[in-house]
Design an enzyme around this catalytic site. Structure first.
Site, PDB file in Angstrom:
ATOM      1  N   SER A   1       0.843  -1.193   0.000  1.00  0.00           N
ATOM      2  CA  SER A   1       0.000   0.000   0.000  1.00  0.00           C
ATOM      3  C   SER A   1       0.876   1.240   0.000  1.00  0.00           C
ATOM      4  O   SER A   1       2.047   1.203   0.421  1.00  0.00           O
ATOM      5  CB  SER A   1      -0.896   0.025   1.240  1.00  0.00           C
ATOM      6  OG  SER A   1      -0.137   0.333   2.398  1.00  0.00           O
ATOM      7  N   ASP A   2       0.315   2.353  -0.465  1.00  0.00           N
ATOM      8  CA  ASP A   2       0.933   3.631  -0.169  1.00  0.00           C
ATOM      9  C   ASP A   2       0.763   3.866   1.325  1.00  0.00           C
ATOM     10  O   ASP A   2      -0.058   3.235   1.988  1.00  0.00           O
ATOM     11  CB  ASP A   2       0.294   4.757  -0.984  1.00  0.00           C
ATOM     12  CG  ASP A   2       1.239   5.931  -1.191  1.00  0.00           C
ATOM     13  OD1 ASP A   2       2.178   6.091  -0.380  1.00  0.00           O
ATOM     14  OD2 ASP A   2       1.037   6.704  -2.140  1.00  0.00           O
ATOM     15  N   TRP A   3       1.521   4.795   1.867  1.00  0.00           N
ATOM     16  CA  TRP A   3       1.585   4.958   3.320  1.00  0.00           C
ATOM     17  C   TRP A   3       0.233   5.409   3.873  1.00  0.00           C
ATOM     18  O   TRP A   3      -0.289   6.446   3.477  1.00  0.00           O
ATOM     19  CB  TRP A   3       2.703   5.925   3.680  1.00  0.00           C
ATOM     20  CG  TRP A   3       3.996   5.219   3.982  1.00  0.00           C
ATOM     21  CD1 TRP A   3       4.792   5.438   5.067  1.00  0.00           C
ATOM     22  CD2 TRP A   3       4.641   4.173   3.245  1.00  0.00           C
ATOM     23  NE1 TRP A   3       5.882   4.585   5.053  1.00  0.00           N
ATOM     24  CE2 TRP A   3       5.815   3.796   3.948  1.00  0.00           C
ATOM     25  CE3 TRP A   3       4.337   3.492   2.071  1.00  0.00           C
ATOM     26  CZ2 TRP A   3       6.671   2.783   3.496  1.00  0.00           C
ATOM     27  CZ3 TRP A   3       5.183   2.492   1.625  1.00  0.00           C
ATOM     28  CH2 TRP A   3       6.334   2.152   2.335  1.00  0.00           C
ATOM     29  N   GLY A  42      -2.455   4.016   3.155  1.00  0.00           N
ATOM     30  CA  GLY A  42      -3.400   3.934   2.057  1.00  0.00           C
ATOM     31  C   GLY A  42      -4.186   2.642   2.000  1.00  0.00           C
ATOM     32  O   GLY A  42      -4.785   2.334   0.965  1.00  0.00           O
TER      33      GLY A  42
END
Length: 822
Positions: free
Chosen positions: A226-228, A230
């Site tokens: 995931s993005d941070w 996210g």
């Protein structure tokens, strides 16, 4: 990896709880270790224009800062991107990281995306080819790439929640293409999901995206993270194909173990995801040879080859937009006035997670002073272009307390005037209050501006007098990824001598983003109203005036879109006044994307220099003096006005920036030069444009076959000659036009290119290959790539608006490639 220590063996030895533990980070940059089985941590680091390591976004260990994405995109040089990837791998290992969160593969849908500077181009083919080379260079030196942000993150407006509603053809023909290329050709080891939703489903739990397309169609067998912050679910995201939630400890996946214990499908998905984590440990060599994840080396002097590469790449990224009368390059014996807000500052990078503490930030003034005698170079700032007041150059002494408490729990000194508290002293809770003190040493009495921006509540006092209140009236604004306040300013008259500053801080009672806590103290003395005229006067006394204007990482940043296309502050006025004072005015423009140039007709020479990395001033000087070729070609159309951007109607709406949680890609296939062609627009500068210090001529052109059979690759050979007096570079560009298409298609699409470097009088024959996908469109009714039988034109030249050669080929019969059972 030993025979007894295979991934499958480890997987069977892991308990379900241990498998689950691998699927969320341990902290901000590291995965969880399983000490029982000697499974080490894996450290990741932000890119794409450098390797920050595990430090904060500001300050932290120093590292090499490379040219930003749009600068690398303007090189059109595949081999250069591969070389940069190789050097970044060494930088990553020095920081103990085996995974780099790069490259950024999103396209320039809109000129106003705040993060465009991180990406390569508006064109999917150019973006993909450069991304493939970057990935290959990085991974052949043992560091995994993480292509991002998959997919549909083409603006920063409400990016954490908005749904990018993309028609299927646009999704397939534009936005997925660079990711597909980095998976199939680049063999990327990791992919990062985007924050946004795709057609109503968060990218981080979109099964069609992460499993059906990425893994089943494209054959990806790496790790998806995931993005941070996210990720939004536990079992659902794992079953959809998201392997790793970052950062840690587990947040969205706090309930994953319980879900897995009670559901067989989730247990199987957990095992699959854990396998992908272990495979990444193996593929980066970390499983058997762990890196020191605490290692934060600051190697610089011993890496002279990296400094040389950054300087060379920076020069090759610079685009010569205009050069009337061959004003450039100018002679080394000239007297030069450096004018403008970017003249004495090294604008080397954009903002947000891409920023880092560069080894150095060489300004154009420093570069010219190093190349010429110092007495030949004068300087005047002329005007400011900051979005915020400059960060106070000193540091803070900080005392920490619990909320509402009197006892000091910890003390520390921070060396910068901006702090992002990703990590707190031991024993300090995430909800805290603090007092920050420092001293202003004033050498000239007068009125000064002071400011605060913060994620949290702040008040500023000078000598006990309240100057800025960002406490009672705190409002969320654009700072700190959209979760901090706007900047709040105040003024105070200060006498010569020392003045005591006190800033009160406390974490806010309202949500302000990911638990982020931050404060920024700005400070400066305003310029006099006459500063522009003073700069023009200085310029009149020189042989050449180099006006260094543009933006910086405050304007071009993650978390907020760009302000518009006008240059901020009095910069347009400054250019006009300097041009009146000195006919030999050269504008050096540093931005992360297009801007308007109302003074273009008034100046003979313009260089687009982007943010070219830590050696910026040296690279710019090399081009100004002709020691390097301006090798860049625009990777983005520069529109003549904002209304000519494909996503900008007269008023904001659902198409941009979005409404009611949705942004509709109503322009479909028609972004960038495709939009220009469709509406017969005249841009300020076209896609692919760039001048040279020499001239080139395209000679004979041949095609391997004029009657193309389905599945066949067509080779186009092009002779190009340097007809000028010096060594130089050009980019041969080949576009395909479908003459007899059954569906609406763009007028032309870039399908091959080649960077060429030739000595004066030298010629070279270049081969440009065209495969079936180059002729095809995506038919969403058939779920297939289709190339219609019939005639195609191959258009060849040196920009999208300068295509001097046309060939015709005929596809003998229809070609179809289904994605249903890929």
């Amino acid at each position: 990896m030993t025979q007894t220590r295979t991934v499958e063996t480890l997987l069977e030895q892991l308990t379900l709880e241990e498998q689950v533990s691998l699927l969320s980070g341990a902290d901000f940059w590291r995965t969880v270790a399983v000490e029982r089985l000697n499974i080490p941590q894996l450290k990741v680091s932000d890119g794409p224009a450098g390797v920050r390591g595990g430090g904060p976004l500001v300050g932290g260990k120093k590292t090499a800062a490379f040219p930003v994405g749009i600068a690398l995109g303007s090189t059109w040089n595949v081999e250069l991107l591969r070389e940069i990837g190789q050097h970044l791998a060494r930088e990553a290992k020095d920081k103990g990281a085996a995974v780099l969160l790069a490259p950024t593969m999103n396209l320039f849908r809109s000129t106003l995306n705040g993060r465009n500077f991180e990406s390569y181009s508006e064109d999917p083919f150019l973006t993909g080819k450069l991304g493939v080379a970057y990935v290959q260079g990085l991974q052949e030196r043992g560091v995994a790439a993480t292509v991002k942000h998959f997919v549909g993150n083409e603006s920063e407006y409400q990016r954490n929640t908005i749904s990018s509603d993309i028609p299927e053809r646009a999704l397939r023909e534009l936005y997925l293409v660079p990711f597909e290329m980095t998976v199939k050709e680049g063999k990327t080891l990791a992919v990062m999901s985007a924050y946004n939703k795709l057609n109503g489903i968060f990218a981080s739990e979109n099964k069609r995206l992460l499993t059906d397309i990425l893994r089943t169609e494209w054959g990806f067998n790496g790790l998806v993270m995931s993005d941070w912050f996210g990720s939004h679910s536990a079992g659902e995201s794992v079953r959809a194909g998201l392997d790793l939630e970052m950062p840690g400890p587990a947040r969205a996946r706090a309930s994953l173990l319980e879900e897995a214990q009670n559901d067989e499908a989730t247990r199987e998905a957990v095992k699959t995801a854990a396998r992908n984590v272990l495979n990444l440990l193996v593929r980066t060599g970390v499983l058997d040879s762990p890196l020191d994840v605490r290692d934060e080396n600051e190697r610089d002097e011993e890496y002279a080859d990296t400094r040389e590469l950054i300087r060379r790449a920076g020069a090759e990224s610079i685009v010569l937009l205009k050069n009337e009368g061959d004003l450039l390059p100018f002679p080394a014996g000239a007297k030069v006035a450096v004018i403008g807000p970017n003249g004495a500052k090294g604008q080397v990078m954009g903002g947000g997670s891409a920023q880092m503490n560069a080894h150095r930030q060489v300004s154009p003034l420093e570069g010219l002073q190093a190349a010429l005698a110092e007495e030949q170079v004068t300087y005047h700032i002329g005007c400011y272009n900051d979005k915020f007041l400059p960060i106070f150059a000193g540091g803070f002494n900080i005392e920490y307390r619990a909320l509402g408490g009197e006892e000091v729990l910890a003390r520390e000194h921070r060396p910068l005037g901006e702090i992002m508290w990703f990590e707190l002293p031991a024993g300090i809770p995430r909800a805290f209050q603090a007092t920050l003190t420092t001293t202003l040493n004033i050498t000239e009495a007068g009125t000064y501006e002071l400011s605060l921006a913060s994620a949290g509540l702040t008040r500023l006092h000078v000598n006990g007098e309240a100057v800025v209140n960002n406490w009672e009236d705190f409002r969320q604004g654009d700072t700190y990824f959209g979760f901090g306040s706007d900047e709040v300013r105040g003024e105070i008259h200060l006498t010569e001598g020392e003045h005591q500053v006190l800033i009160e801080y406390r974490t806010a009672d309202v949500p302000h983003g990911f638990g982020m806590s931050a404060v920024r103290f700005g400070f400066r003395k305003p310029l006099p109203e006459t500063s522009v005229q003073e700069a023009a006067q200085l310029a009149s006394e020189a042989d050449y005036a180099v006006v260094c204007i543009g933006t910086n990482g405050e304007w071009e940043t993650e978390g907020v879109d760009r302000w518009g296309l006008e240059l901020p502050g009095r910069q347009d006025e400054l250019v006009r006044e300097v041009a009146k004072a000195n006919p030999n005015t050269i504008v050096v423009l540093q931005t992360g994307g297009p801007v308007l140039m109302p003074w273009l007709a008034d100046v003979p020479a313009v260089l687009q220099a982007w943010f070219p990395g830590q050696e910026a001033g040296f690279a710019i000087t090399d081009v100004l003096l002709g020691q390097a070729e301006p090798g860049g070609r625009l990777p983005q159309t520069f529109p003549a006005r904002l209304e000519d951007d494909p996503t900008h109607p007269e008023t904001p709406d659902l198409q941009y920036p979005g409404e009611n949680g949705h942004v509709e890609y109503q322009e479909g296939l028609f972004i960038g030069y495709r939009h220009v062609d469709r509406h017969s627009l005249t841009p300020l500068f076209p896609f692919g444009h760039g001048l040279s210090y020499t001239t080139f001529e395209i000679g004979s052109v041949q095609v391997s076959t004029e009657e193309v059979q389905p599945g066949e690759t067509v080779n186009v050979t092009v002779e190009v000659r340097n007809t000028g007096q010096r060594r130089g570079q050009t980019v041969l560009q080949l576009y395909v036009h479908d003459v007899e298409t059954s569906l609406e298609r763009p007028e032309k699409e870039l399908k091959a290119f080649q960077k060429v470097t030739l000595d004066a009088g030298e010629s070279q024959t270049v081969t440009l290959p065209i495969d079936m996908r180059s002729f095809a469109y995506f038919d969403d009714t058939r779920d297939a790539w289709v190339a219609d039988a019939g005639e195609f034109h191959l258009l060849i030249g040196q920009s999208s608006a300068n295509l001097t050669v046309q060939l015709s080929v005929t596809l003998a019969s229809e070609w179809v490639q289904s994605v249903r059972n890929a």
